[in-house]
Write a protein that holds these residues in place. Structure first.
Motif, PDB file in Angstrom:
ATOM      1  N   ILE A  65      -6.378  -4.578  -6.185  1.00  0.00           N
ATOM      2  CA  ILE A  65      -5.978  -3.704  -5.079  1.00  0.00           C
ATOM      3  C   ILE A  65      -4.650  -3.036  -5.381  1.00  0.00           C
ATOM      4  O   ILE A  65      -4.524  -1.812  -5.319  1.00  0.00           O
ATOM      5  CB  ILE A  65      -5.892  -4.508  -3.768  1.00  0.00           C
ATOM      6  CG1 ILE A  65      -7.291  -4.922  -3.334  1.00  0.00           C
ATOM      7  CG2 ILE A  65      -5.224  -3.684  -2.679  1.00  0.00           C
ATOM      8  CD1 ILE A  65      -7.322  -5.743  -2.090  1.00  0.00           C
ATOM      9  N   PHE A  66      -3.648  -3.821  -5.749  1.00  0.00           N
ATOM     10  CA  PHE A  66      -2.317  -3.220  -5.829  1.00  0.00           C
ATOM     11  C   PHE A  66      -2.062  -2.501  -7.139  1.00  0.00           C
ATOM     12  O   PHE A  66      -1.087  -1.756  -7.252  1.00  0.00           O
ATOM     13  CB  PHE A  66      -1.241  -4.269  -5.537  1.00  0.00           C
ATOM     14  CG  PHE A  66      -1.280  -4.706  -4.107  1.00  0.00           C
ATOM     15  CD1 PHE A  66      -0.972  -3.813  -3.103  1.00  0.00           C
ATOM     16  CD2 PHE A  66      -1.682  -5.983  -3.763  1.00  0.00           C
ATOM     17  CE1 PHE A  66      -1.040  -4.198  -1.779  1.00  0.00           C
ATOM     18  CE2 PHE A  66      -1.748  -6.371  -2.440  1.00  0.00           C
ATOM     19  CZ  PHE A  66      -1.433  -5.479  -1.451  1.00  0.00           C
ATOM     20  N   ARG A  67      -2.938  -2.702  -8.144  1.00  0.00           N
ATOM     21  CA  ARG A  67      -2.803  -1.861  -9.328  1.00  0.00           C
ATOM     22  C   ARG A  67      -3.572  -0.565  -9.158  1.00  0.00           C
ATOM     23  O   ARG A  67      -3.289   0.419  -9.819  1.00  0.00           O
ATOM     24  CB  ARG A  67      -3.315  -2.598 -10.569  1.00  0.00           C
ATOM     25  CG  ARG A  67      -2.244  -3.344 -11.263  1.00  0.00           C
ATOM     26  CD  ARG A  67      -2.612  -3.678 -12.654  1.00  0.00           C
ATOM     27  NE  ARG A  67      -4.043  -3.962 -12.805  1.00  0.00           N
ATOM     28  CZ  ARG A  67      -4.564  -4.329 -13.937  1.00  0.00           C
ATOM     29  NH1 ARG A  67      -3.831  -4.446 -15.002  1.00  0.00           N
ATOM     30  NH2 ARG A  67      -5.853  -4.573 -14.023  1.00  0.00           N
ATOM     31  N   GLY A  68      -4.562  -0.578  -8.260  1.00  0.00           N
ATOM     32  CA  GLY A  68      -5.400   0.601  -8.105  1.00  0.00           C
ATOM     33  C   GLY A  68      -4.854   1.625  -7.136  1.00  0.00           C
ATOM     34  O   GLY A  68      -5.162   2.806  -7.240  1.00  0.00           O
ATOM     35  N   LEU A  69      -4.029   1.164  -6.192  1.00  0.00           N
ATOM     36  CA  LEU A  69      -3.493   2.111  -5.210  1.00  0.00           C
ATOM     37  C   LEU A  69      -2.287   2.848  -5.773  1.00  0.00           C
ATOM     38  O   LEU A  69      -1.490   2.243  -6.488  1.00  0.00           O
ATOM     39  CB  LEU A  69      -3.049   1.352  -3.954  1.00  0.00           C
ATOM     40  CG  LEU A  69      -4.147   0.802  -3.067  1.00  0.00           C
ATOM     41  CD1 LEU A  69      -3.523   0.061  -1.900  1.00  0.00           C
ATOM     42  CD2 LEU A  69      -5.019   1.913  -2.561  1.00  0.00           C
ATOM     43  N   PRO A  70      -2.135   4.131  -5.467  1.00  0.00           N
ATOM     44  CA  PRO A  70      -0.907   4.814  -5.871  1.00  0.00           C
ATOM     45  C   PRO A  70       0.293   4.165  -5.192  1.00  0.00           C
ATOM     46  O   PRO A  70       0.200   3.717  -4.050  1.00  0.00           O
ATOM     47  CB  PRO A  70      -1.098   6.237  -5.350  1.00  0.00           C
ATOM     48  CG  PRO A  70      -2.545   6.391  -5.133  1.00  0.00           C
ATOM     49  CD  PRO A  70      -3.068   5.038  -4.803  1.00  0.00           C
ATOM     50  N   GLU A  71       1.418   4.119  -5.916  1.00  0.00           N
ATOM     51  CA  GLU A  71       2.619   3.460  -5.385  1.00  0.00           C
ATOM     52  C   GLU A  71       3.053   4.117  -4.073  1.00  0.00           C
ATOM     53  O   GLU A  71       3.454   3.442  -3.126  1.00  0.00           O
ATOM     54  CB  GLU A  71       3.764   3.531  -6.395  1.00  0.00           C
ATOM     55  CG  GLU A  71       3.571   2.683  -7.637  1.00  0.00           C
ATOM     56  CD  GLU A  71       2.715   3.369  -8.682  1.00  0.00           C
ATOM     57  OE1 GLU A  71       2.194   4.473  -8.408  1.00  0.00           O
ATOM     58  OE2 GLU A  71       2.553   2.797  -9.769  1.00  0.00           O
ATOM     59  N   LEU A  72       2.941   5.448  -4.046  1.00  0.00           N
ATOM     60  CA  LEU A  72       3.380   6.167  -2.839  1.00  0.00           C
ATOM     61  C   LEU A  72       2.526   5.775  -1.639  1.00  0.00           C
ATOM     62  O   LEU A  72       3.034   5.582  -0.527  1.00  0.00           O
ATOM     63  CB  LEU A  72       3.275   7.675  -3.093  1.00  0.00           C
ATOM     64  CG  LEU A  72       3.880   8.579  -2.034  1.00  0.00           C
ATOM     65  CD1 LEU A  72       5.365   8.347  -1.928  1.00  0.00           C
ATOM     66  CD2 LEU A  72       3.608  10.039  -2.355  1.00  0.00           C
ATOM     67  N   LEU A  73       1.214   5.618  -1.873  1.00  0.00           N
ATOM     68  CA  LEU A  73       0.317   5.254  -0.780  1.00  0.00           C
ATOM     69  C   LEU A  73       0.603   3.831  -0.306  1.00  0.00           C
ATOM     70  O   LEU A  73       0.612   3.556   0.893  1.00  0.00           O
ATOM     71  CB  LEU A  73      -1.133   5.396  -1.243  1.00  0.00           C
ATOM     72  CG  LEU A  73      -2.188   5.196  -0.174  1.00  0.00           C
ATOM     73  CD1 LEU A  73      -2.026   6.213   0.928  1.00  0.00           C
ATOM     74  CD2 LEU A  73      -3.569   5.307  -0.765  1.00  0.00           C
ATOM     75  N   PHE A  76       3.535   3.986   1.931  1.00  0.00           N
ATOM     76  CA  PHE A  76       3.220   4.497   3.272  1.00  0.00           C
ATOM     77  C   PHE A  76       2.420   3.470   4.067  1.00  0.00           C
ATOM     78  O   PHE A  76       2.643   3.312   5.263  1.00  0.00           O
ATOM     79  CB  PHE A  76       2.421   5.793   3.170  1.00  0.00           C
ATOM     80  CG  PHE A  76       3.268   6.979   2.831  1.00  0.00           C
ATOM     81  CD1 PHE A  76       4.605   7.008   3.167  1.00  0.00           C
ATOM     82  CD2 PHE A  76       2.729   8.073   2.175  1.00  0.00           C
ATOM     83  CE1 PHE A  76       5.394   8.089   2.853  1.00  0.00           C
ATOM     84  CE2 PHE A  76       3.515   9.163   1.853  1.00  0.00           C
ATOM     85  CZ  PHE A  76       4.842   9.169   2.189  1.00  0.00           C
TER      86      PHE A  76
ATOM     87  N   LYS B 214      -2.691   8.036 -10.100  1.00  0.00           N
ATOM     88  CA  LYS B 214      -1.826   7.415  -9.107  1.00  0.00           C
ATOM     89  C   LYS B 214      -0.539   8.213  -8.936  1.00  0.00           C
ATOM     90  O   LYS B 214      -0.048   8.380  -7.828  1.00  0.00           O
ATOM     91  CB  LYS B 214      -1.506   5.984  -9.540  1.00  0.00           C
ATOM     92  CG  LYS B 214      -2.699   5.068  -9.408  1.00  0.00           C
ATOM     93  CD  LYS B 214      -2.505   3.777 -10.144  1.00  0.00           C
ATOM     94  CE  LYS B 214      -1.238   3.101  -9.705  1.00  0.00           C
ATOM     95  NZ  LYS B 214      -0.982   1.880 -10.463  1.00  0.00           N
ATOM     96  N   MET B 228      -3.554  12.920  -1.238  1.00  0.00           N
ATOM     97  CA  MET B 228      -2.428  12.353  -0.491  1.00  0.00           C
ATOM     98  C   MET B 228      -1.871  13.377   0.500  1.00  0.00           C
ATOM     99  O   MET B 228      -1.508  13.030   1.635  1.00  0.00           O
ATOM    100  CB  MET B 228      -1.343  11.960  -1.503  1.00  0.00           C
ATOM    101  CG  MET B 228      -0.247  11.141  -0.931  1.00  0.00           C
ATOM    102  SD  MET B 228      -0.827   9.484  -0.615  1.00  0.00           S
ATOM    103  CE  MET B 228       0.431   8.985   0.524  1.00  0.00           C
ATOM    104  N   TYR B 251      -8.853   6.289  -3.243  1.00  0.00           N
ATOM    105  CA  TYR B 251      -8.090   6.101  -4.484  1.00  0.00           C
ATOM    106  C   TYR B 251      -8.570   4.868  -5.233  1.00  0.00           C
ATOM    107  O   TYR B 251      -8.740   4.887  -6.450  1.00  0.00           O
ATOM    108  CB  TYR B 251      -6.602   5.966  -4.186  1.00  0.00           C
ATOM    109  CG  TYR B 251      -5.845   7.267  -4.160  1.00  0.00           C
ATOM    110  CD1 TYR B 251      -5.703   8.026  -5.308  1.00  0.00           C
ATOM    111  CD2 TYR B 251      -5.275   7.740  -2.996  1.00  0.00           C
ATOM    112  CE1 TYR B 251      -5.017   9.210  -5.297  1.00  0.00           C
ATOM    113  CE2 TYR B 251      -4.574   8.932  -2.973  1.00  0.00           C
ATOM    114  CZ  TYR B 251      -4.449   9.663  -4.127  1.00  0.00           C
ATOM    115  OH  TYR B 251      -3.772  10.837  -4.110  1.00  0.00           O
ATOM    116  N   LEU B 252      -8.797   3.786  -4.478  1.00  0.00           N
ATOM    117  CA  LEU B 252      -9.178   2.533  -5.113  1.00  0.00           C
ATOM    118  C   LEU B 252     -10.519   2.679  -5.821  1.00  0.00           C
ATOM    119  O   LEU B 252     -10.682   2.237  -6.967  1.00  0.00           O
ATOM    120  CB  LEU B 252      -9.265   1.440  -4.041  1.00  0.00           C
ATOM    121  CG  LEU B 252      -8.949   0.034  -4.483  1.00  0.00           C
ATOM    122  CD1 LEU B 252      -7.611  -0.014  -5.171  1.00  0.00           C
ATOM    123  CD2 LEU B 252      -8.955  -0.902  -3.302  1.00  0.00           C
ATOM    124  N   VAL B 255     -10.070   4.824  -9.036  1.00  0.00           N
ATOM    125  CA  VAL B 255      -9.430   4.126 -10.148  1.00  0.00           C
ATOM    126  C   VAL B 255     -10.349   3.058 -10.724  1.00  0.00           C
ATOM    127  O   VAL B 255     -10.453   2.898 -11.945  1.00  0.00           O
ATOM    128  CB  VAL B 255      -8.090   3.519  -9.672  1.00  0.00           C
ATOM    129  CG1 VAL B 255      -7.544   2.547 -10.681  1.00  0.00           C
ATOM    130  CG2 VAL B 255      -7.080   4.612  -9.428  1.00  0.00           C
TER     131      VAL B 255
END
Lengths: 237, 275
Positions: A65-73, A76, B214, B228, B251-252, B255
Motif C-alpha cells: 500500500i504505502f509503496r504504491g501510493l504517491p507520497e503527495l497523496l 493528503f 508517483k 491528482m 494509483y494503487l 502501480v
C-alpha cells in the motif's frame, strides 16, 4: 531594483532569515521522521521474515500500500483523513468543536510510513544476508532470542543495511519538499512566498535547489563518517 | 520399490502440532486489522456512494488518469533519448564532459522534483522578455510543457545512471572478446553489451517508471489537471473525502499492474538463465 544580496540578506528587507527558518523546518521534519520510519520499518521487516504466513501477509500488505501510493497523496490522505476522522470523534463529545491538524505532524506521519515501507525492504534483504548459523550460534551459547537479536544480529544488520538506509535518507530529505503543499513553511514554501513578493522567482527557487544540494552534500559527509565508524568496529572484530 | 516407499510412509513421524504461538496470534491480529480496514473502506465507499457525484466526476477522473499516463510516457521517452548522450559523457575519458555530466546528474538527483518543477515553471517566468525574444515563451508559459520539460530532465539523470550501471555490469572481457573478433565499438555495444545490460536494467527501469507515476502527482500543484489535480479539484468542490480514496485506489492499481508486468517481462526474458 534591489540587488540580489540585499534580497538574500538577513535584515528586515531580505529573505535570508525566512529561508533559514524554512531550512530549520525541513531539517527538523526529516530528523524527526527518520527514527519513526526506522522503527516501523524494522518492525515490518521482522514481520515479513517471520515464519508465520499470517505475519508475512500483514507486513506485505503494508509495504504494497504505502509503496504504491504517491507520497503527495499519502500526505493528503493523512492530513485531511485524520482531520475528518478526529473531528467526527470529537463531535460526539463536543458538537461545536473545530479540529485543525498540525501539518508538521501530518507530514511526519505520512513521510514516516512511506519511509518505513521502503526501509522494511532494506532491512529484509539485510536479514536474508545474515546466515542461520549466527542465530544458532547465539542460541548455543545460551542467549535468549531477544539477546541474540540485540547482541548478535543487529550489529551485523546495521552494517549491511547502511548503504540502503543512507539512500533512503537522501530520498526522505527530498520528499520533505512535499509538505509545502499542506502549508508547512519549509524551504520550498518560503521561497515561493519570497518569489511571489519580490518577482525574483528564478533566483529564489534556484537558491532553494542549491540548499537541498548543500543538505545532500552535508548528509553524504555524515554518512561517510558513520560508515567509517561502523567499518572500524568490524575491523576490530 | 513400492514396498520401500510404503515403509517410508509408515515410518514417517507425524507432523508436530502447530500450536497457536504468540507470533501466530499476533500475525492473525494484524491480518484481521487489515481485513477490518479493507471492509471499512468498502462499506464507507458503499454508504457514501453518490450517483450524482460519480456521474459528475468519473469522466474527469478518467481524463486525469489519461493525462497522468501521457505525461509519464512522454517524459520517460524523452528522458530515455536524453539519457544516452549523458550516459556517454559520464563514461567518457574526457574530463570536461565527465564533469559536466556528473554535475547534471548530481543536481537533478540531489534536489526535489517539486523544486525543479517550480524552478522551471515559476522561475523561467523571470526571463519572460528574453524568452519572448527567442520565441520560447509560448512553451514555458504552459504548465503542461513545463511539467514535461522538468520531468524529462529529471528522469534523464536517473536513466543515465541506470544505463551506466547496466553497461558497467557487463564484464570487460566481453568488450575484449568482441574486439578480438573484429567487431567495431558500436557493433559490440549493440550486439554484445546491450542485450546483456538491458536484462540488468529492466528492473531499475520499471522502478523508475513507477517512481515517475508517483512523482507526477506533484504537477497538480502547478495547475496541471492530472489524476491528482482532478482529485484536488473534486475535493475542493465537494469536501467529500471519498474523492481521495478513489484516487488512492486508482494509483494503487496502476502501480501494482505495472509492477506485475515488469515481473512477468523479467521472468520471460531471463528464461535462459534459470535452470
Amino acid at each position: 531594483m534591489q540587488s540580489v544580496w540585499a534580497l538574500l540578506s538577513f535584515g528586515p528587507e531580505g529573505w535570508g532569515d525566512d529561508i533559514a527558518y524554512g531550512v530549520l523546518v525541513t531539517v527538523s521534519l526529516a530528523l524527526v521522521t527518520l527514527p519513526l520510519g526506522l522503527l516501523i520499518g524494522f518492525l515490518v521487516a521482522l514481520a515479513k521474515q517471520s515464519s508465520e504466513a499470517s505475519m508475512r501477509l500483514a507486513g506485505n500488505i503494508y509495504t504494497t500500500i504505502f509503496r504504491g501510493l504517491p507520497e503527495l497523496l499519502t500526505l493528503f490522505l493523512v492530513f485531511y483523513g485524520a482531520q475528518i476522522g478526529i473531528q467526527q470523534a470529537v463531535r460526539l463529545v463536543r458538537p461545536e468543536a473545530v479540529v485543525e491538524i498540525n501539518s508538521f505532524v501530518a507530514g511526519m506521519i505520512a513521510l514516516g510510513v512511506v519511509f518505513s515501507s521502503y526501509a522494511s525492504e532494506v532491512f529484509l534483504s539485510a536479514f536474508r544476508a545474515i546466515p542461520r548459523g549466527q542465530y544458532e550460534g547465539g542460541f548455543s551459547v545460551g542467549l535468549s532470542p531477544r539477546q541474540t537479536m540485540r547482541l548478535v544480529i543487529l550489529p551485523q544488520l546495521v552494517r549491511i543495511a547502511l548503504p540502503g538506509l543512507s539512500n533512503l535518507w537522501l530520498i526522505l530529505l527530498k520528499d520533505t519538499a512535499l509538505v509545502s503543499a499542506v502549508g508547512l513553511t519549509d524551504i520550498v514554501r518560503q521561497s515561493s512566498i519570497a518569489a511571489r513578493v519580490t518577482k525574483h522567482a528564478f533566483m529564489f527557487f534556484g537558491v532553494a535547489c542549491l540548499i537541498y544540494l548543500a543538505l545532500a552534500i552535508i548528509s553524504s559527509f555524515g554518512i561517510h563518517a558513520i560508515e567509517r565508524w561502523v567499518g572500524k568496529r568490524e575491523a576490530q572484530r | 520399490m513400492s514396498a520401500a516407499s510404503d515403509t517410508a510412509k509408515i515410518q514417517r513421524p507425524p507432523a508436530p502440532p502447530r500450536g497457536w504461538s504468540r507470533q501466530r496470534i499476533m500475525g492473525w491480529v494484524f491480518v484481521c486489522i487489515w481485513i477490518a480496514l479493507g471492509a471499512g473502506l468498502v462499506t464507507y465507499l458503499f454508504s457514501a456512494w453518490n450517483p450524482e457525484l460519480f456521474a459528475k466526476y468519473a469522466p474527469s477522473y478518467l481524463s486525469g488518469l489519461r493525462v497522468t499516463l501521457v505525461l509519464v510516457a512522454i517524459s520517460i521517452i524523452l528522458g530515455a533519448i536524453l539519457s544516452v548522450p549523458i550516459c556517454y559523457a559520464r563514461m567518457s575519458k574526457n574530463r570536461v564532459l565527465n564533469a559536466i555530466s556528473y554535475g547534471y546528474v548530481y543536481f537533478f538527483r540531489g534536489t526535489p522534483l517539486l523544486a525543479q518543477t517550480f524552478l522551471i515553471y515559476y522561475g523561467f517566468g523571470s526571463f519572460r522578455p528574453q524568452l519572448e525574444a527567442v520565441g520560447l515563451w509560448g512553451f514555458f508559459r504552459e504548465a503542461w510543457y513545463c511539467a514535461v520539460f522538468a520531468f524529462a530532465l529529471n528522469t534523464a539523470a536517473y536513466q543515465a545512471e541506470i544505463l551506466r550501471g547496466a553497461i558497467e555490469s557487463v564484464g570487460k572481457g566481453q568488450w575484449e572478446a568482441a574486439s578480438a573478433l573484429g567487431l567495431s565499438k558500436l557493433q559490440t555495444l549493440y550486439k554484445v553489451i546491450l542485450p546483456q545490460a538491458l536484462i540488468v536494467a529492466l528492473r531499475p527501469y520499471g522502478n523508475e517508471i513507477i517512481l515517475m507515476i508517483k512523482g507526477s502527482a506533484i504537477v497538480a500543484i502547478i495547475t496541471v489537471y492530472d489524476l491528482m489535480g482532478e482529485t484536488r479539484r473534486a475535493f475542493s468542490r465537494t469536501f467529500d473525502f471519498q474523492t481521495y480514496l478513489w484516487a488512492a485506489l486508482l494509483y494503487l492499481s496502476l502501480v501494482e499492474t505495472l509492477r506485475h508486468l515488469v515481473d512477468w517481462i523479467e521472468r520471460r526474458i531471463t528464461r535462459h538463465l534459470h535452470r
